[in-house]
Design an enzyme around this catalytic site. Structure first.
Site, PDB file in Angstrom:
ATOM      1  N   GLY A 139      -3.830  -4.282  -4.404  1.00  0.00           N
ATOM      2  CA  GLY A 139      -4.605  -3.219  -5.023  1.00  0.00           C
ATOM      3  C   GLY A 139      -3.763  -1.993  -5.294  1.00  0.00           C
ATOM      4  O   GLY A 139      -2.891  -1.638  -4.504  1.00  0.00           O
ATOM      5  N   HIS A 140      -3.999  -1.370  -6.435  1.00  0.00           N
ATOM      6  CA  HIS A 140      -3.321  -0.122  -6.775  1.00  0.00           C
ATOM      7  C   HIS A 140      -4.379   0.926  -7.093  1.00  0.00           C
ATOM      8  O   HIS A 140      -5.343   0.649  -7.805  1.00  0.00           O
ATOM      9  CB  HIS A 140      -2.431  -0.277  -8.020  1.00  0.00           C
ATOM     10  CG  HIS A 140      -1.342  -1.286  -7.867  1.00  0.00           C
ATOM     11  ND1 HIS A 140      -0.563  -1.375  -6.746  1.00  0.00           N
ATOM     12  CD2 HIS A 140      -0.904  -2.254  -8.703  1.00  0.00           C
ATOM     13  CE1 HIS A 140       0.326  -2.347  -6.903  1.00  0.00           C
ATOM     14  NE2 HIS A 140       0.127  -2.904  -8.078  1.00  0.00           N
ATOM     15  N   LYS A 143       2.477   2.025  -5.175  1.00  0.00           N
ATOM     16  CA  LYS A 143       3.181   1.468  -6.333  1.00  0.00           C
ATOM     17  C   LYS A 143       2.467   1.798  -7.633  1.00  0.00           C
ATOM     18  O   LYS A 143       3.094   1.977  -8.670  1.00  0.00           O
ATOM     19  CB  LYS A 143       3.331  -0.044  -6.182  1.00  0.00           C
ATOM     20  CG  LYS A 143       4.253  -0.457  -5.039  1.00  0.00           C
ATOM     21  CD  LYS A 143       4.374  -1.959  -4.909  1.00  0.00           C
ATOM     22  CE  LYS A 143       3.101  -2.626  -4.468  1.00  0.00           C
ATOM     23  NZ  LYS A 143       2.696  -2.268  -3.084  1.00  0.00           N
ATOM     24  N   GLY A 144       1.127   1.859  -7.565  1.00  0.00           N
ATOM     25  CA  GLY A 144       0.376   2.162  -8.779  1.00  0.00           C
ATOM     26  C   GLY A 144       0.736   3.518  -9.344  1.00  0.00           C
ATOM     27  O   GLY A 144       0.890   3.685 -10.554  1.00  0.00           O
ATOM     28  N   ASP A 203       0.818  -1.224   0.000  1.00  0.00           N
ATOM     29  CA  ASP A 203       0.000   0.000   0.000  1.00  0.00           C
ATOM     30  C   ASP A 203       0.847   1.266   0.000  1.00  0.00           C
ATOM     31  O   ASP A 203       0.408   2.322   0.462  1.00  0.00           O
ATOM     32  CB  ASP A 203      -0.951   0.038   1.208  1.00  0.00           C
ATOM     33  CG  ASP A 203      -1.814  -1.197   1.307  1.00  0.00           C
ATOM     34  OD1 ASP A 203      -2.444  -1.534   0.295  1.00  0.00           O
ATOM     35  OD2 ASP A 203      -1.844  -1.826   2.378  1.00  0.00           O
ATOM     36  N   GLN A 255       1.814  -6.188  -3.055  1.00  0.00           N
ATOM     37  CA  GLN A 255       2.121  -6.196  -1.613  1.00  0.00           C
ATOM     38  C   GLN A 255       3.441  -5.466  -1.331  1.00  0.00           C
ATOM     39  O   GLN A 255       3.703  -4.443  -1.944  1.00  0.00           O
ATOM     40  CB  GLN A 255       2.142  -7.632  -1.059  1.00  0.00           C
ATOM     41  CG  GLN A 255       0.788  -8.312  -1.042  1.00  0.00           C
ATOM     42  CD  GLN A 255       0.510  -9.088  -2.306  1.00  0.00           C
ATOM     43  OE1 GLN A 255       1.392  -9.584  -2.974  1.00  0.00           O
ATOM     44  NE2 GLN A 255      -0.756  -9.208  -2.647  1.00  0.00           N
TER      45      GLN A 255
END
Length: 427
Positions: free
Chosen positions: A40-41, A16-17, A13, A223
């Site tokens: 999730g991104h 990274k996106g 979290d 992750q």
């Protein structure tokens, strides 16, 4: 070699996106190499926000080929739903490549995940319940279903039968659940075959040929380092290797082809799920970080646990990943604090420890040793260069860089695609 690995340097979290999306316009391929839809991104493009769970963030960059590598576990229904959602919003998803060797998350994997976690009670790990762990277990036990199996009904049926021989015994006799029918599972999985077929490819061949042609390939981890099955805070970890070495096995490229390893660091620390977290806050500061930072899991919907920056963890991430650079995200969230604590070491049994203890017991008892850094009150979201930042914000970044052991080459000052300061180019 123009191959870069981009990964989380904390518990996931970290943003990274945003980092992947920043590079997406300059790279030819973006590759997810492990994990599943438990990652999730969130990517903000203009006034549009995209929540991606399984797809590589590069799918939002025209001209970039997104790849789901062999090390990923894939829930077909989630993948197809995510593709459909992006198509409805005008995003071209036709270039996606899906490894035929990636393993499929079956309905029985999801069932086993959920009932096992409930059975653990107070000892639960905090999984997302999406079947990721059981699917990786099937892979290691050599009873897994791969994407390519969807195109041979005989092999698929044999493999599902073999897997359910054991799992139905466990479900009925241990957990008092109903047995799962082989035919029902096979029928459901075969229903995905034609829909996935346009994307299935020999991604190992594609990626290695791309690198031979001097294409730029970005490997995107899900992750974070401290959730790595080997190098994380075991057993409170994920079931795969988000660390840099996982890119080689999860995408099928040799380590000599990796030229740069970029770690994503949040300017403070968060964690989702159970497990030790030395700098976790249970006071107004923790609640403020959660509120201002919008700290809610993209995939889980759970509030993230929040704490101050942990330099011990950052140093550890630098070491186990061979990090060449950091991307520091969410610096803007810290605006408004007069002083900002940074964890520079731990106290364990009365002794000061400056490196991450290898002992699970020691880490559970680690107490943070803080150094106070001066804060700032100025809005930094419009900063375009490092010199635009307030002096105290500059000092904070420099202090984190020195403590963490690798240069900070980019800084996030807001959620938007353009709210990033590039100190040094990653390419």
């Amino acid at each position: 070699m123009p191959a870069l690995v981009l990964l989380g340097a904390q518990w996931g979290d970290e943003g990274k996106g945003k980092a992947t999306d920043l590079l997406g316009g300059s790279v030819d391929y973006v590759v997810r190499y492990q994990g599943g839809n438990n990652a999730g991104h969130t990517v903000v493009v203009g006034d549009q926000k995209y929540a991606l769970h399984l797809l590589p963030s590069g799918i939002l960059s025209p001209g970039c080929t997104p790849v789901i590598g062999n090390g990923v576990v894939v829930d077909p229904s989630v993948l197809l739903s995510e593709l459909s959602g992006l198509n409805e919003r005008g995003v071209d998803t036709s270039k996606l490549l899906l490894s035929g060797n990636a393993h499929i998350i079956t309905p029985y994997n999801v069932t086993v995940d959920k009932v096992t976690e409930r059975f653990l009670g107070k000892r639960k790990i905090g999984t997302t319940g999406r079947g990721i762990g059981p699917t990786y277990a099937d892979k290691i036990n050599r009873v897994g279903i791969r994407v390519q199996d969807l195109y041979d009904e005989s092999i698929l049926t044999q493999k599902v039968e073999a897997a359910l021989d054991v799992k139905n015994q466990i479900l009925t006799k241990l957990y008092n659940r109903r047995a799962i029918a082989v035919d029902q599972v096979v029928e459901e999985l075969l229903g995905y075959a034609d829909k996935l077929a346009p994307y299935v490819a020999d991604t190992v061949l594609v990626l290695n040929q791309a690198l031979e042609e001097d294409k730029v390939v970005l490997f995107e981890g899900g992750q974070g380092t401290l959730l790595d099955i080997d190098h994380g805070t075991y057993p409170f970890v994920t079931s795969s290797n988000p660390t840099a070495g996982g890119a080689c096995t999860g995408a099928g490229v040799g380590p000599t082809k990796i030229s740069r390893v970029i770690g994503i660091l949040k300017a403070y620390t968060t964690r989702v799920g159970a497990g030790p977290f030395p700098t976790e806050l249970f006071d107004e500061d923790g609640e403020a970080l959660r509120r201002i930072g919008g700290e809610r899991g993209v995939t889980t919907g759970r509030d993230r646990r929040c704490g101050w920056f942990d330099a011990v963890i950052a140093r550890y991430a630098t070491r186990v990943n061979g990090l060449t650079d950091f991307f520091l995200t969410k610096l803007d969230v810290l605006t408004g604090w007069e002083q900002i604590p940074v964890c520079v070491a731990y106290e364990i049994d009365g002794k000061r420890v400056e490196e991450l203890p290898y002992s699970q017991t020691d880490f559970h008892h680690a107490k943070p040793v803080y150094e106070m850094l001066p804060g700032w009150s100025e809005d930094i979201s419009k900063a375009k260069s490092f010199s635009d930042l307030p002096k105290n914000a500059q000092s904070y970044v420099k202090a984190l860089e020195e403590m963490s052991g690798a240069p900070i080459s980019a800084i996030g000052v807001g959620p938007g695609r353009d709210e990033t300061i590039e100190v040094n180019s990653f390419l």
